[in-house]
Design a protein around this motif. Sequence first.
Motif, PDB file in Angstrom:
ATOM      1  N   LYS A  16       0.826  -1.213   0.000  1.00  0.00           N
ATOM      2  CA  LYS A  16       0.000   0.000   0.000  1.00  0.00           C
ATOM      3  C   LYS A  16       0.859   1.261   0.000  1.00  0.00           C
ATOM      4  N   ALA A  17       1.928   1.258   0.796  1.00  0.00           N
ATOM      5  CA  ALA A  17       2.827   2.413   0.842  1.00  0.00           C
ATOM      6  C   ALA A  17       3.505   2.623  -0.508  1.00  0.00           C
ATOM      7  N   LEU A  23       1.826   6.612  -7.015  1.00  0.00           N
ATOM      8  CA  LEU A  23       0.767   7.525  -7.465  1.00  0.00           C
ATOM      9  C   LEU A  23       1.174   8.974  -7.223  1.00  0.00           C
ATOM     10  N   ASP A  24       1.747   9.243  -6.063  1.00  0.00           N
ATOM     11  CA  ASP A  24       2.186  10.596  -5.733  1.00  0.00           C
ATOM     12  C   ASP A  24       3.274  11.060  -6.707  1.00  0.00           C
ATOM     13  N   MET A  52      -3.898   9.133  -1.969  1.00  0.00           N
ATOM     14  CA  MET A  52      -4.081   8.115  -0.941  1.00  0.00           C
ATOM     15  C   MET A  52      -3.794   8.705   0.424  1.00  0.00           C
ATOM     16  N   ASP A  53      -4.171   8.006   1.439  1.00  0.00           N
ATOM     17  CA  ASP A  53      -3.998   8.406   2.821  1.00  0.00           C
ATOM     18  C   ASP A  53      -2.583   8.918   3.076  1.00  0.00           C
ATOM     19  N   LEU A  56      -0.046   6.510   4.607  1.00  0.00           N
ATOM     20  CA  LEU A  56       0.553   5.525   3.705  1.00  0.00           C
ATOM     21  C   LEU A  56       1.686   6.132   2.909  1.00  0.00           C
ATOM     22  N   ARG A  57       1.527   7.390   2.469  1.00  0.00           N
ATOM     23  CA  ARG A  57       2.568   8.026   1.671  1.00  0.00           C
ATOM     24  C   ARG A  57       3.800   8.342   2.499  1.00  0.00           C
ATOM     25  N   ALA A  58       3.639   8.536   3.790  1.00  0.00           N
ATOM     26  CA  ALA A  58       4.750   8.888   4.652  1.00  0.00           C
ATOM     27  C   ALA A  58       5.653   7.701   4.964  1.00  0.00           C
ATOM     28  N   GLU A  59       5.158   6.489   4.799  1.00  0.00           N
ATOM     29  CA  GLU A  59       5.934   5.297   5.161  1.00  0.00           C
ATOM     30  C   GLU A  59       7.005   4.971   4.155  1.00  0.00           C
TER      31      GLU A  59
END
Length: 59
Positions: A16-17, A23-24, A52-53, A56-59
């Motif tokens: 997910k991350a 996507l980012d 996305m959340d 999730l992007r921070a991980e």
Amino acid sequence: MSDYQLLSSKINEGVKAAIAQALDRHRRLGESIAVWRDGEVVILPPDQIPVMDDQLRAE
């Protein structure tokens, strides 16, 4: 929680991350993505790529 469930959970979080980061990256670079929608391939321009959340992007 069994070892299998723990491993499975960690794998899911990682996937997910990675998806959120990809996507980012596409959005920031102005690159379109292809998605499967209603039985056909649809090209999404960068401004339509879903965010996305943040967690999730921070991980």
